[in-house]
Structures are given as C-alpha cells and as structure tokens.
Scaffold this active site. Structure first.
Site, PDB file in Angstrom:
ATOM      1  N   PRO A 110       1.155  -1.313  -0.735  1.00 48.37           N
ATOM      2  CA  PRO A 110       0.022  -0.055  -0.027  1.00 48.37           C
ATOM      3  C   PRO A 110       0.610   0.961  -0.052  1.00 48.37           C
ATOM      4  CG  PRO A 110      -0.989  -1.444   1.635  1.00 48.37           C
ATOM      5  CD  PRO A 110       0.229  -2.024   0.987  1.00 48.37           C
ATOM      6  N   CYS A 111       0.588   2.457  -1.063  1.00 50.53           N
ATOM      7  CA  CYS A 111       1.774   3.552  -1.706  1.00 50.53           C
ATOM      8  C   CYS A 111       0.853   4.467  -0.542  1.00 50.53           C
ATOM      9  CB  CYS A 111       1.688   3.445  -1.916  1.00 50.53           C
ATOM     10  SG  CYS A 111      -0.026   3.777  -3.502  1.00 50.53           S
ATOM     11  N   GLN A 112      -0.344   4.513   0.417  1.00 52.05           N
ATOM     12  CA  GLN A 112      -1.242   6.304   0.517  1.00 52.05           C
ATOM     13  C   GLN A 112      -0.331   6.943   1.288  1.00 52.05           C
ATOM     14  OE1 GLN A 112      -2.368   2.853   0.382  1.00 52.05           O
ATOM     15  NE2 GLN A 112      -4.781   2.841  -0.230  1.00 52.05           N
ATOM     16  N   PHE A 139       2.650   7.099   1.582  1.00 57.20           N
ATOM     17  CA  PHE A 139       3.985   8.245   0.072  1.00 57.20           C
ATOM     18  C   PHE A 139       3.621   9.258  -0.623  1.00 57.20           C
ATOM     19  CE2 PHE A 139       6.050   3.805   1.235  1.00 57.20           C
ATOM     20  CZ  PHE A 139       6.302   3.482   2.300  1.00 57.20           C
TER      21      PHE A 139
END
Length: 312
Positions: free
Chosen positions: A73-75, A77
């Site tokens: 999951p990238c939220q 960054f």
C-alpha cells in the site's frame, strides 16, 4: 517462472506477468472488495490475509516460487495525501522486504508511488534486501512509454539474487517507446468523444482532456461533471463541447485491463480497485524485461559451457 503476487489488489500485476508467460501460483491481499474482483478473473487461488503478520511467511512457503511480485500500500508515500512514514501501511513495505529476505525467491518485483524515493522507509527496505543478497534495479517508470495510454509514474524495484545493482537498466532503456501513448493510440474512437472529464484532486488542476494525449493518472475517485463547472485555463475544451465523464469500464481500459476483465462489487469499490491497480501493460513490460535478462544470462552460461568444452 513460478510467481506469487503479494498485495495483489484486483490483479493488474498478476495479469501483466501472466500475459508475459509467468505462471501465477497464488495471490494475497487483505481488501475483500479487490479479492472478489480477483477471484472473478483468475483460476488460481487468492488468499485474504494480513501480510503484516509474520505467520504469513510459512503460508507463502507452501508455494515454491521463482519470483515474488507486489505493490505494498502506497497511500502514506503519495503526493496526494498526508504522509505518515511510521504508519502500519508504510510498514507493509518493510514487511514485503522481510518476506522476500525470508522466502528467498531468485527474483522479486516491488511497485510503489514514485514519492517513496523521498521516504526513510525505502533505504530500510533496500538494506534488508541487499543483506539478503539481491542486486537491485530501481527505476521510476512512466506508463505512457510502456504501452499504457496514461501518464502514470511509478517506482519499481526489481531484485535478482547475486546480480549487480542496475542489472536490468539496459533492457528497460532499450525497450522504452520514443513517444508517449495517447488514449486514441490505444482505444481509437471507442469512447465516443474527443474530450472527456476526469475529476481533479483540486480545482487548481485541469479536468478536461483530449483523447489525443495520454490520460492523467487514473485515481480511485470517479465523479460526474459538477453543475456549473468553470473551465480551467488548461482544459482542452469547454464542458459544452460534448465532454463526458469516463465510465468505470472505460477507466479500466485506460489501466489496460482487457474488455473481458470482470468488475464486481459496489461502484465505489470498483473505482478504488481500478485506481489502485498497476496498469496491466506496465506490469507486462517489466515482466518481459525480466524474461529477456533471464534468457541473456542463460545464453551467457551456455556460451561459457561451450567454450569450456572446446578448451578441454
């Protein structure tokens, strides 16, 4: 190559690698809505599991694999939101690195937003992977140069045991398109309009695009054209000029999912799953470069063996 997909979402990475000839053994995710879409489109098993749980490693080891792929999951960054590098989601990048170091597949691929390069989490993950013996190729790639009609930048880290860092750079550079792919290049006139609306992150950004340019990044939000929308100076047309919002299915096409790919669940969940996905053709591009490099080192070894036989 036998493949496991972690944080698989609805299956963009899986489908791209499958298209390139990889055999997907199993997938893992913890978001039920994405898992339900995945199940509709693949014959192999997907497991709903928390990949931050250390026990998951033993489950993954059931499937002897050549490569593990995944997009943690990238939220936290993302340039779009509040960044929290110590959150549970951010720590899933470290979980991914620890799983790789423990399972030790020959190859791995990690995908994330390009902003991860500015985070303190990436160096920590890199150290885990370098200590485990992986050579790393780290690249920010623009999907519009990889056969995707979308200007979507993503960070990829590709690892191969005992290779030098940057081992895949030549294969990537040699295969980038010389020009960006437009929506028209990929879909022609099939969406039935020259201009379309994509809801912006803020009204400081334009929202009307032409099919004769790459799409902006497909996000997890899709809203209709608001009443009384005021034209942004950079919009490609007036709202009155046959502009329409894209359908959920059309947005999946811009993510290069094929027409047969089944979307299920609520509209909100489908839009989020599509927006979170790795574009299929982007994943396929990376997979093909790995196959080329694998063939090259195989030929190198073959040539070495032939030379050794002649010498003997």
């Amino acid at each position: 190559m036998k493949t496991i997909d972690l944080f698989s979402g609805c299956g963009g990475m899986s489908l791209g690698f499958q298209n390139a000839g990889f055999e997907i053994l199993s997938a893992y995710d913890n978001w039920e809505a994405a898992v339900n879409i995945y199940k509709e489109n693949f014959s192999h098993k997907i497991y709903t599991m928390d990949l931050g749980d250390e026990k998951v490693v033993e489950h993954i080891k059931q499937f002897p694999s050549d490569i593990i792929i995944g997009g943690p999951p990238c939220q936290d960054f993302s340039i779009a939101g509040n960044r929290d590098y110590k959150s549970k989601r951010a720590n899933l990048t470290i979980s991914f690195a620890n799983i790789i170091a423990d399972v030790k597949p020959e190859w791995f691929v990690m995908e994330n937003v390009y902003n991860i390069e500015k985070s303190p989490v990436l160096p920590e993950a890199v150290k885990i992977l370098k200590d485990a013996g992986y050579g790393l190729t780290k690249r920010v790639l623009d999907a519009s140069y990889l056969g995707v009609p979308q200007a979507r930048k993503r960070f990829f880290m590709i690892g191969h045991l005992y290779s030098e860092d940057g081992f895949l750079n030549a294969e990537i550079d040699d295969n980038l398109s010389v020009k960006q792919m437009t929506v028209y290049d990929y879909l022609g006139d099939s969406i039935g309009t020259e201009f379309y609306y994509m809801h912006p992150r803020s009204y400081n950004r334009r929202a009307v695009f032409s099919i004769h340019e790459p799409s902006a990044t497909i996000r997890g939000v899709n809203r209709p054209i608001p009443e009384g929308y005021k034209k942004h100076p950079a919009d490609k047309a007036e709202i009155s000029e046959n502009v329409k919002a894209l359908t959920t299915k059309e947005r999946s096409y811009i993510q290069t999912f094929p027409e047969w790919f089944q979307l299920v669940g609520s509209k909100t969940a489908m839009e989020q799953a599509i927006g979170n996905a790795v574009p299929v053709k982007m994943a396929e591009f990376v997979a093909m470069r790995i196959m080329e490099y694998k063939a090259e080192i195989g030929n190198r070894g073959k040539n070495h063996d032939e030379l050794r036989e002649v010498t003997i």
